[in-house]
Design an enzyme around this catalytic site. Structure first.
Site, PDB file in Angstrom:
ATOM      1  N   LYS A 160      41.271 -49.726 -78.059  1.00  0.00           N
ATOM      2  CA  LYS A 160      42.667 -49.393 -77.664  1.00  0.00           C
ATOM      3  C   LYS A 160      43.091 -50.278 -76.451  1.00  0.00           C
ATOM      4  O   LYS A 160      42.137 -50.942 -75.783  1.00  0.00           O
ATOM      5  CB  LYS A 160      42.337 -47.734 -77.029  1.00  0.00           C
ATOM      6  CG  LYS A 160      41.324 -47.579 -76.026  1.00  0.00           C
ATOM      7  CD  LYS A 160      41.777 -47.722 -74.561  1.00  0.00           C
ATOM      8  CE  LYS A 160      41.137 -48.363 -73.739  1.00  0.00           C
ATOM      9  NZ  LYS A 160      40.177 -48.478 -72.771  1.00  0.00           N
ATOM     10  N   SER A 192      31.249 -54.436 -84.245  1.00  0.00           N
ATOM     11  CA  SER A 192      32.279 -54.417 -83.897  1.00  0.00           C
ATOM     12  C   SER A 192      33.121 -55.706 -83.921  1.00  0.00           C
ATOM     13  O   SER A 192      32.705 -56.778 -83.442  1.00  0.00           O
ATOM     14  CB  SER A 192      31.877 -53.821 -82.479  1.00  0.00           C
ATOM     15  OG  SER A 192      33.486 -53.443 -81.870  1.00  0.00           O
ATOM     16  N   GLY A 220      32.143 -53.905 -73.737  1.00  0.00           N
ATOM     17  CA  GLY A 220      32.220 -53.412 -72.218  1.00  0.00           C
ATOM     18  C   GLY A 220      33.316 -54.431 -71.596  1.00  0.00           C
ATOM     19  O   GLY A 220      32.899 -55.043 -70.637  1.00  0.00           O
ATOM     20  N   GLY A 275      36.948 -53.348 -71.465  1.00  0.00           N
ATOM     21  CA  GLY A 275      38.085 -52.691 -71.309  1.00  0.00           C
ATOM     22  C   GLY A 275      38.721 -52.203 -72.476  1.00  0.00           C
ATOM     23  O   GLY A 275      39.914 -51.659 -72.467  1.00  0.00           O
ATOM     24  N   LEU A 276      38.556 -52.503 -73.648  1.00  0.00           N
ATOM     25  CA  LEU A 276      39.254 -52.171 -74.985  1.00  0.00           C
ATOM     26  C   LEU A 276      38.528 -51.004 -75.478  1.00  0.00           C
ATOM     27  O   LEU A 276      38.875 -50.935 -76.849  1.00  0.00           O
ATOM     28  CB  LEU A 276      39.262 -53.482 -75.791  1.00  0.00           C
ATOM     29  CG  LEU A 276      39.800 -54.735 -75.308  1.00  0.00           C
ATOM     30  CD1 LEU A 276      40.010 -55.854 -76.121  1.00  0.00           C
ATOM     31  CD2 LEU A 276      41.425 -54.240 -74.658  1.00  0.00           C
ATOM     32  N   GLY A 277      37.927 -50.138 -75.069  1.00  0.00           N
ATOM     33  CA  GLY A 277      37.546 -48.862 -75.464  1.00  0.00           C
ATOM     34  C   GLY A 277      36.266 -49.023 -76.513  1.00  0.00           C
ATOM     35  O   GLY A 277      36.038 -48.406 -77.523  1.00  0.00           O
ATOM     36  N   SER A 278      35.476 -50.142 -76.120  1.00  0.00           N
ATOM     37  CA  SER A 278      34.237 -50.259 -77.095  1.00  0.00           C
ATOM     38  C   SER A 278      33.550 -48.819 -77.184  1.00  0.00           C
ATOM     39  O   SER A 278      33.142 -48.670 -78.182  1.00  0.00           O
ATOM     40  CB  SER A 278      33.536 -51.478 -76.799  1.00  0.00           C
ATOM     41  OG  SER A 278      32.794 -51.467 -75.564  1.00  0.00           O
ATOM     42  N   GLU A 285      30.590 -40.092 -75.168  1.00  0.00           N
ATOM     43  CA  GLU A 285      31.194 -40.936 -74.068  1.00  0.00           C
ATOM     44  C   GLU A 285      30.734 -40.357 -72.822  1.00  0.00           C
ATOM     45  O   GLU A 285      30.479 -41.079 -71.762  1.00  0.00           O
ATOM     46  CB  GLU A 285      32.832 -40.670 -74.015  1.00  0.00           C
ATOM     47  CG  GLU A 285      33.560 -41.763 -74.908  1.00  0.00           C
ATOM     48  CD  GLU A 285      33.842 -42.927 -74.239  1.00  0.00           C
ATOM     49  OE1 GLU A 285      33.113 -43.846 -74.241  1.00  0.00           O
ATOM     50  OE2 GLU A 285      34.864 -43.300 -73.650  1.00  0.00           O
ATOM     51  N   ASP A 297      40.302 -42.355 -74.341  1.00  0.00           N
ATOM     52  CA  ASP A 297      39.715 -43.343 -74.905  1.00  0.00           C
ATOM     53  C   ASP A 297      39.247 -42.796 -76.466  1.00  0.00           C
ATOM     54  O   ASP A 297      39.781 -43.276 -77.674  1.00  0.00           O
ATOM     55  CB  ASP A 297      38.717 -44.102 -74.459  1.00  0.00           C
ATOM     56  CG  ASP A 297      39.162 -45.098 -73.216  1.00  0.00           C
ATOM     57  OD1 ASP A 297      40.354 -45.045 -72.955  1.00  0.00           O
ATOM     58  OD2 ASP A 297      38.269 -45.781 -72.580  1.00  0.00           O
TER      59      ASP A 297
HETATM   60  N1  LIG Z   1      29.405 -52.092 -80.641  1.00  0.00           N
HETATM   61  C1  LIG Z   1      28.339 -51.665 -79.834  1.00  0.00           C
HETATM   62  N2  LIG Z   1      27.012 -51.671 -80.046  1.00  0.00           N
HETATM   63  C2  LIG Z   1      26.348 -50.994 -79.113  1.00  0.00           C
HETATM   64  N3  LIG Z   1      26.483 -50.338 -77.893  1.00  0.00           N
HETATM   65  C3  LIG Z   1      27.907 -50.367 -77.879  1.00  0.00           C
HETATM   66  C4  LIG Z   1      28.846 -51.118 -78.727  1.00  0.00           C
HETATM   67  N4  LIG Z   1      30.263 -50.849 -78.206  1.00  0.00           N
HETATM   68  C5  LIG Z   1      29.964 -50.246 -77.026  1.00  0.00           C
HETATM   69  N5  LIG Z   1      28.715 -49.795 -76.773  1.00  0.00           N
HETATM   70  C6  LIG Z   1      28.196 -49.145 -75.634  1.00  0.00           C
HETATM   71  O1  LIG Z   1      29.351 -48.925 -74.594  1.00  0.00           O
HETATM   72  C7  LIG Z   1      28.940 -49.437 -73.551  1.00  0.00           C
HETATM   73  C8  LIG Z   1      30.087 -50.023 -72.997  1.00  0.00           C
HETATM   74  O2  LIG Z   1      31.032 -48.991 -72.502  1.00  0.00           O
HETATM   75  P1  LIG Z   1      32.005 -49.291 -71.383  1.00  0.00           P
HETATM   76  O3  LIG Z   1      32.673 -47.850 -71.400  1.00  0.00           O
HETATM   77  O4  LIG Z   1      31.410 -49.866 -70.123  1.00  0.00           O
HETATM   78  O5  LIG Z   1      33.241 -50.360 -71.733  1.00  0.00           O
HETATM   79  P2  LIG Z   1      34.368 -50.441 -72.811  1.00  0.00           P
HETATM   80  O6  LIG Z   1      34.545 -49.061 -73.309  1.00  0.00           O
HETATM   81  O7  LIG Z   1      34.362 -51.618 -73.675  1.00  0.00           O
HETATM   82  O8  LIG Z   1      35.604 -50.396 -71.828  1.00  0.00           O
HETATM   83  P3  LIG Z   1      36.725 -49.284 -71.045  1.00  0.00           P
HETATM   84  O9  LIG Z   1      35.874 -47.843 -71.071  1.00  0.00           O
HETATM   85  O10 LIG Z   1      37.126 -49.698 -69.809  1.00  0.00           O
HETATM   86  O11 LIG Z   1      37.686 -49.153 -72.381  1.00  0.00           O
HETATM   87  C9  LIG Z   1      27.620 -50.514 -73.529  1.00  0.00           C
HETATM   88  O12 LIG Z   1      26.930 -50.608 -72.548  1.00  0.00           O
HETATM   89  C10 LIG Z   1      26.953 -49.679 -74.763  1.00  0.00           C
HETATM   90  O13 LIG Z   1      26.050 -48.808 -74.312  1.00  0.00           O
HETATM   91  C1  LIG Z   2      39.046 -45.954 -66.613  1.00  0.00           C
HETATM   92  C2  LIG Z   2      39.517 -44.883 -67.598  1.00  0.00           C
HETATM   93  O1  LIG Z   2      40.542 -44.294 -66.866  1.00  0.00           O
HETATM   94  C3  LIG Z   2      39.844 -45.496 -68.904  1.00  0.00           C
HETATM   95  C4  LIG Z   2      38.921 -46.535 -69.500  1.00  0.00           C
HETATM   96  O2  LIG Z   2      39.252 -47.101 -70.634  1.00  0.00           O
HETATM   97  C5  LIG Z   2      38.198 -43.934 -67.794  1.00  0.00           C
HETATM   98  C6  LIG Z   2      38.673 -42.788 -68.460  1.00  0.00           C
HETATM   99  O3  LIG Z   2      39.771 -42.339 -68.593  1.00  0.00           O
HETATM  100  O4  LIG Z   2      37.568 -42.140 -69.020  1.00  0.00           O
HETATM  101 MG   LIG Z   3      34.403 -47.138 -72.280  1.00  0.00          MG
END
Ligand SMILES: Nc1ncnc2c1ncn2[C@@H]1O[C@H](COP(=O)(O)OP(=O)(O)OP(=O)(O)O)[C@@H](O)[C@H]1O
Ligand SMILES: C[C@@](O)(CCO)CC(=O)[O-]
Ligand SMILES: [Mg+2]
Length: 385
Positions: A10, A134, A139, A141-144, A191, A202
């Site tokens: 996202k 994926s 990690g 910001g695209l909601g991984s 989450e 997210d």
């Molecule tokens: N493809 C994947 N394989 C294994 N772990 C994953 C994978 N995708 C996400 N993760 C888990 O999610 C964590 C990253 O989540 P984080 O919320 O910090 O970043 P994001 O979701 O990419 O960004 P945001 O929350 O800002 O959108 C990783 O440290 C790991 O634990």
């Molecule tokens: C930073 C944040 O607002 C968005 C992360 O994609 C955290 C959340 O809403 O859970």
């Molecule tokens: Mg996240």
């Protein structure tokens, strides 16, 4: 029988961080997916295997060992979404530590706890092989994390007794509304293990897709009528959503009145975003005027995100570079590095985009575009295995 689930990443168009504190955010799914395949093994194989292809880690636990470590807590197996207690996380950490988790990747361990919690809660102790890969940067910001939790929950529920699916369907299919809600609730529990205090935006946008408005745990679908194009720049600066969210909360408790004003201003930006994208452009002039307004809203949102402490030098670098081309940008997701969005107006020339991408690339950043909107989580059954 093997099931594959895919869940989209996202972008947050407006309102990240504010949404954690009960203010509105607007988010959209993008057409980059996390894919989970789940194959049940025969009972005599007795192991649960987890392959995390993107981070290069494989795990294998005997079902007996998982039962042994979790038995004093009672069976976690539950047909309704349940939160993982701190005590259970400690036990899950024992299971992960036994697999000699590399010290340099320790920040990724919470994702493995989330897997173990969702797995044992939804499927009990059935032997299985689970593979995750994926298209999203992990990690950034695209909601991984949400796409990971949503696709895991979907695959696990698809083979559980909690949902009854038509397994004869060929190709990708979507869940019915009540089943999607169950996937979403379990993903939220995952989450929580990864993020600490997620708002739920997210996992909701990854589950339901398209554009949504989200406030105080309630999702509203937004009927977007504007063709939106964004350049996504990954600064490749690593960050962790949990830490950034905690820092904002700490700032809010130090300066409650000032932070309340900033978060209210962010909410006004989110509300205006959703009004603009729902309006029908009567002609090109109207569309350009709306694109200009969205650009200004992005600049204001970014300024407010800077004021709450979640920007970063790399993000400011992307902003200044895009500003040279008169383009507006903002960070997306938790900030602190990660990805930045740049609005590409409908009539921008390909030459300008190429120049911008080249200049951003010279700093070591990686630019790409992704389709905005589109379906949420989907599943597909493979009958050959
Ligand atoms: N493809 C994947 N394989 C294994 N772990 C994953 C994978 N995708 C996400 N993760 C888990 O999610 C964590 C990253 O989540 P984080 O919320 O910090 O970043 P994001 O979701 O990419 O960004 P945001 O929350 O800002 O959108 C990783 O440290 C790991 O634990
Ligand atoms: C930073 C944040 O607002 C968005 C992360 O994609 C955290 C959340 O809403 O859970
Ligand atoms: Mg996240």
């Amino acid at each position: 029988m093997e099931v594959t689930a895919r869940a989209p990443g996202k972008i947050i168009l407006a309102g990240e961080h504010a949404v954690v504190h009960g203010y509105t955010a607007v988010a959209s799914s993008i057409d980059l997916y996390t894919v989970v395949s789940l194959r049940l093994r025969s009972e005599d194989e007795d192991t649960v295997k987890l392959k995390l292809n993107d981070i290069g880690l494989d795990f294998s636990w005997s079902v007996g060992r998982i039962k042994e470590v979790l038995s004093h807590l009672g069976s976690p197996f539950s047909s309704t979404p349940t939160s993982c207690s701190l005590e259970t996380i400690k036990s899950l950490a024992t299971l992960v530590d036994e697999q000699s988790f590399p010290e340099t990747k320790i920040g990724l361990a919470s994702g493995v706890y989330a897997f173990l919690w969702l797995y044992t809660s939804i499927l009990g102790f059935k032997p299985a092989t689970v593979t995750v890969s994926s298209e999203l940067p992990v990690g950034a910001g695209l909601g991984s994390s949400a796409a990971y939790c949503v696709s895991l929950s979907a695959a696990l529920l698809a083979l559980s007794d909690s949902v009854k699916l038509d397994v004869s369907q060929k190709g990708w299919s979507t869940f019915k509304e009540t089943e999607a809600e169950l996937v979403n609730k379990w993903a939220f529990e995952g989450e929580k293990i990864i993020h600490g205090r997620p708002s739920g935006v997210d996992n909701s946008v990854s589950t339901f897709g398209n554009v949504i408005k989200f406030k105080s745990g309630v999702m509203t679908r937004v009927d977007s009528n504007m063709p939106l194009k964004m350049l996504i720049t990954n600064t490749k600066v690593g960050r962790d959503t949990k830490a950034l969210v905690a820092n904002v909360s700490a700032r809010k408790s130090r300066h409650p009145d000032a932070m309340c004003s900033v978060l209210n201003a962010i909410e006004a930006i989110s509300d205006e975003w959703s009004t603009i994208i729902q309006s029908h452009a009567v002609d090109d002039l109207y569309l350009s005027a709306n694109e200009e307004k969205l650009g200004e809203l992005m600049e204001m949102n970014q300024g407010l995100l800077l004021s709450i402490g979640v920007s970063h030098a790399s993000i400011e670098n992307v902003l200044q570079t895009s500003m040279k081309y008169k383009l507006a940008s903002k960070l997306t997701g938790a900030g602190g590095g990660g990805c930045v969005l740049t609005l590409l107006p409908t009539h921008i020339s390909g030459e300008v985009i190429d120049k911008l991408v080249e200049e951003l690339g010279s700093f070591g950043f990686q630019c790409f575009s992704a389709g905005i909107g589109g379906k949420g989580v989907q599943i597909s059954f493979d009958h050959s295995s």
